[in-house]
Write an enzyme that holds these catalytic residues in place. Structure first.
Site, PDB file in Angstrom:
ATOM      1  N   LYS A 144     -30.382   8.518  -0.893  1.00 42.86           N
ATOM      2  CA  LYS A 144     -29.814   9.008   0.372  1.00 42.86           C
ATOM      3  C   LYS A 144     -30.710   8.667   1.564  1.00 42.86           C
ATOM      4  CE  LYS A 144     -29.535  13.512   0.898  1.00 42.86           C
ATOM      5  NZ  LYS A 144     -30.089  13.643  -0.412  1.00 42.86           N
ATOM      6  N   LYS A 151     -40.180  14.964  -7.790  1.00 40.10           N
ATOM      7  CA  LYS A 151     -39.229  14.272  -6.920  1.00 40.10           C
ATOM      8  C   LYS A 151     -39.827  13.039  -6.257  1.00 40.10           C
ATOM      9  CE  LYS A 151     -36.016  15.160  -3.088  1.00 40.10           C
ATOM     10  NZ  LYS A 151     -36.572  14.347  -2.009  1.00 40.10           N
ATOM     11  N   ALA A 170     -32.385  21.920   0.545  1.00 42.86           N
ATOM     12  CA  ALA A 170     -30.943  22.181   0.640  1.00 42.86           C
ATOM     13  C   ALA A 170     -30.417  23.018  -0.512  1.00 42.86           C
ATOM     14  CB  ALA A 170     -30.185  20.867   0.708  1.00 42.86           C
ATOM     15  N   TRP A 202     -32.177  -1.598   0.023  1.00 42.74           N
ATOM     16  CA  TRP A 202     -33.425  -1.417  -0.733  1.00 42.74           C
ATOM     17  C   TRP A 202     -34.097  -2.776  -0.937  1.00 42.74           C
ATOM     18  CZ3 TRP A 202     -35.513  -3.189  -5.301  1.00 42.74           C
ATOM     19  CH2 TRP A 202     -36.623  -2.490  -5.806  1.00 42.74           C
ATOM     20  N   PHE A 231     -27.944  -1.409  -7.328  1.00 44.52           N
ATOM     21  CA  PHE A 231     -29.022  -1.579  -8.302  1.00 44.52           C
ATOM     22  C   PHE A 231     -28.814  -2.909  -9.024  1.00 44.52           C
ATOM     23  CE2 PHE A 231     -29.690   2.789  -7.425  1.00 44.52           C
ATOM     24  CZ  PHE A 231     -30.925   3.174  -7.936  1.00 44.52           C
ATOM     25  N   ARG A 266     -35.988  14.654   7.381  1.00 43.86           N
ATOM     26  CA  ARG A 266     -36.887  15.791   7.199  1.00 43.86           C
ATOM     27  C   ARG A 266     -38.274  15.330   6.768  1.00 43.86           C
ATOM     28  NH1 ARG A 266     -33.881  18.799   2.684  1.00 43.86           N
ATOM     29  NH2 ARG A 266     -33.408  16.636   2.199  1.00 43.86           N
ATOM     30  N   THR A 300     -33.054   6.406   1.638  1.00 44.66           N
ATOM     31  CA  THR A 300     -33.106   4.944   1.700  1.00 44.66           C
ATOM     32  C   THR A 300     -31.901   4.407   2.459  1.00 44.66           C
ATOM     33  OG1 THR A 300     -34.220   4.970  -0.444  1.00 44.66           O
ATOM     34  CG2 THR A 300     -33.330   2.862   0.283  1.00 44.66           C
ATOM     35  N   PHE A 316     -29.757  16.799  -0.812  1.00 47.10           N
ATOM     36  CA  PHE A 316     -29.022  16.853  -2.075  1.00 47.10           C
ATOM     37  C   PHE A 316     -27.570  16.399  -1.880  1.00 47.10           C
ATOM     38  CE2 PHE A 316     -32.449  20.035  -3.226  1.00 47.10           C
ATOM     39  CZ  PHE A 316     -33.110  19.156  -4.062  1.00 47.10           C
TER      40      PHE A 316
END
Length: 558
Positions: free
Chosen positions: A73, A107, A275, A411, A383, A96, A75, A303
């Site tokens: 998210k 994480k 969140a 990415w 991916f 954030r 990224t 999230f």
């Protein structure tokens, strides 16, 4: 050829001096408070001067429910911001700050990944500009002053059994969840049961992220309910006379932090409520400042869309007068396969049927976000293991939901990999089709607000709550808090409160375990199922592999 790690890419970044990033937004150097050469705070005086400017377009990035496969998210937020600037738009991003607890837990960092990152990555994921330390100190100052007031005669007649203000620290430490303080005799005060939450769950964090300015900050701090007297009358922070000193501790922390992406897109990084236990959005001050300085502002909510985006709409936008022009939901082929029943170890094998089955999770998020009256675009975060057939299946599913799924390679390629997404998002934002409406009105009773979220967002059959919880909600309504929104605390891994229920489950109820009044922040927290406000570290915490190499560089952060 092996891919560079996130930290290797970040370390090789060619950063511009932060004054140049500020200048690109029209911020004079005199109004930047520098923290080194690559990060600065934006002065409150400059922010006040922006009041009459029109707002740019607000774009929310959210996601499907998180899986161990990864979604990306942040990224995508970074890649979209870079993509918008690449196609000639004036864009900024708002995200954030990272909590130390997850960085050393499981994480990892919160600065994006690959070639779609915010830098300086190491500082952002560690102490940064000290905001979280200031929040921790302000919170614990109030805790110390409460116990001190009781020690010196308790003029407010606080019932020690009903002190609701716990302590916080920015670390995952399960040993501190429940404890007894003031043991050791008369000199140490009166023993009572309490505990610690993680700093990002602090009401002070929520207040900092929702306050408009320092005056609003102090008023909200004063409104914090710290406990109750024996006859159940609330005792406020201002009664303890801590609100002024807490504001002093938070004076610099209230100023948004300005940094940059790898492609020099301005990035406001400020505040960090989780969140799953808090409201999951960056600060109102950062977002509103960015909207005055850029034509497009890309922000994220934590999230899945059932948590962060719901709170972004119902709490942040409601309280700050904001309205998103577009919602971008991030999904991956891998996450769809996991939602379709594939084990993480088997994600490398093509499985179109599992992708299609798992898309039910995405479909529910699309329906929910569309229900707020905002157009939705799906970003497929690519991916290397994704096959053409799997991507086509995901896109076909989204097309049947009256939306569009765009393959993104940010990415791998940075902003160039998100240009198609950027064009589509800008096109929708410029069309002005959004008609944003929160999910429930202010005057709906508190329990009905909880039920509305559970039924309409989670698709639960109902909410289970003990009579004492319903009585507590009614008492808060009678005390004048009935117009507050609700902040749901539940697992991020499922629409339900069972983290193992992936996909789009139905036929469940939401158990409401506890409710907490955050009168300063301006919401009621509804704690559902087994959710912890102080996480623990995993069996093999990330901290085990973090250290300095022979060159004095940080290794292991990601």
């Amino acid at each position: 050829m092996a891919h560079k790690t996130d930290i290797e890419i970040a370390r090789a970044a060619c950063k511009k001096p932060i004054r140049d990033i500020g200048a690109s937004l029209g911020i004079p150097e005199a109004h930047l408070v520098p923290y080194g050469h690559d990060k600065a705070k934006v002065s409150a005086d400059f922010i006040r001067s922006l009041g009459d400017r029109p707002n740019g377009k607000l774009i929310l990035v959210t996601a499907v429910n998180p899986t161990p496969a990864g979604e990306g998210k942040t990224t995508t937020t970074v890649g979209l911001g870079d993509g918008l600037n690449r196609i000639g738009k004036r864009a900024a991003i708002c995200i954030r700050e990272a909590s130390l607890g997850p960085c050393f837990g499981m994480k990892g960092g919160a600065a994006g990944g690959g070639f779609a990152q915010v830098v300086p990555m190491e500082e952002m994921n560690l102490h940064f500009t000290g905001d979280f330390h200031a929040i921790t100190a302000a919170h614990n100052l109030l805790a110390a002053m409460i116990d001190n007031h009781i020690y010196w005669g308790n003029a407010l007649e606080i019932d020690q059994r009903r002190v609701v203000w716990r302590r916080v620290m920015d670390m995952n430490d399960r040993a501190l969840r429940d404890m007894v303080t003031s043991l050791g005799g008369v000199a140490n005060g009166f023993p009572r049961q309490t505990g610690f939450d993680i700093t990002v769950a602090s009401e002070v964090m929520a207040i900092l992220c929702l306050a408009r300015d320092l005056d609003d900050l102090q008023r909200r701090l004063g409104d914090i309910i710290v406990g109750y007297t024996r006859d159940r009358a609330p005792v406020f922070c201002r009664d303890i006379k801590a609100d002024g000193a807490m504001t002093v501790l938070l004076k610099e922390a209230m100023q948004p932090n300005l940094v940059q992406t790898l492609e020099h897109t301005p990035a406001f990084v400020h505040g960090g409520p989780f969140a799953n236990i808090a409201h999951g959005c960056n600060s109102v001050v950062a977002t509103t400042t960015a909207l005055k300085l850029a034509d497009y502002v890309v922000t994220e909510a934590g999230f899945g869309a059932d948590l962060g985006a719901e709170k972004f709409m119902n709490i942040k936008c409601r309280k700050a007068g904001l309205a998103p022009a577009v919602v971008v939901i991030v999904a991956t082929v891998r996450a769809m396969k996991m939602n379709g029943g594939v084990a993480k170890a088997d994600l490398g094998a093509e499985d179109v049927a599992a992708v299609t089955a798992g898309c039910a999770n995405l479909g529910r998020h699309i329906e929910n976000m569309s229900g707020f009256g905002v157009p939705v675009v799906v970003a497929i975060n690519h991916f290397a293991t994704d096959t053409d057939a799997e991507i086509a299946a995901l896109q076909a599913y989204v097309a049947h939901q009256d939306s569009t799924a765009i393959l993104c390679r940010h990415w791998e390629k940075g902003g160039a990999g998100a240009e198609e997404l950027a064009r589509r998002v800008a096109e929708i934002a410029d069309a002005g089709a959004a008609d944003f409406t929160p999910l429930y009105p202010d005057d709906m009773p508190l329990f009905e607000k909880i039920e509305t979220i559970a039924k309409r967002i989670y698709r639960a059959d109902g909410v289970q709550a003990a009579p004492a919880i319903r009585d507590q909600l009614r008492a808060w309504e009678q005390a004048g808090h009935g117009n507050l929104p609700v902040c749901m605390a539940k697992t991020q891994y499922s629409f339900s409160t069972d983290p193992a229920l992936r996909g789009a489950p139905t036929g469940f109820t939401v158990p409401l375990r506890e409710v907490r009044l955050s009168a300063g922040a301006g919401f009621v927290v509804a704690i559902c199922g087994e959710i912890m406000t102080m996480p623990g570290l995993p069996r093999m915490p990330a901290a085990e592999t973090i250290g300095l190499n022979d060159l004095g560089q940080i290794e292991g952060l990601f």
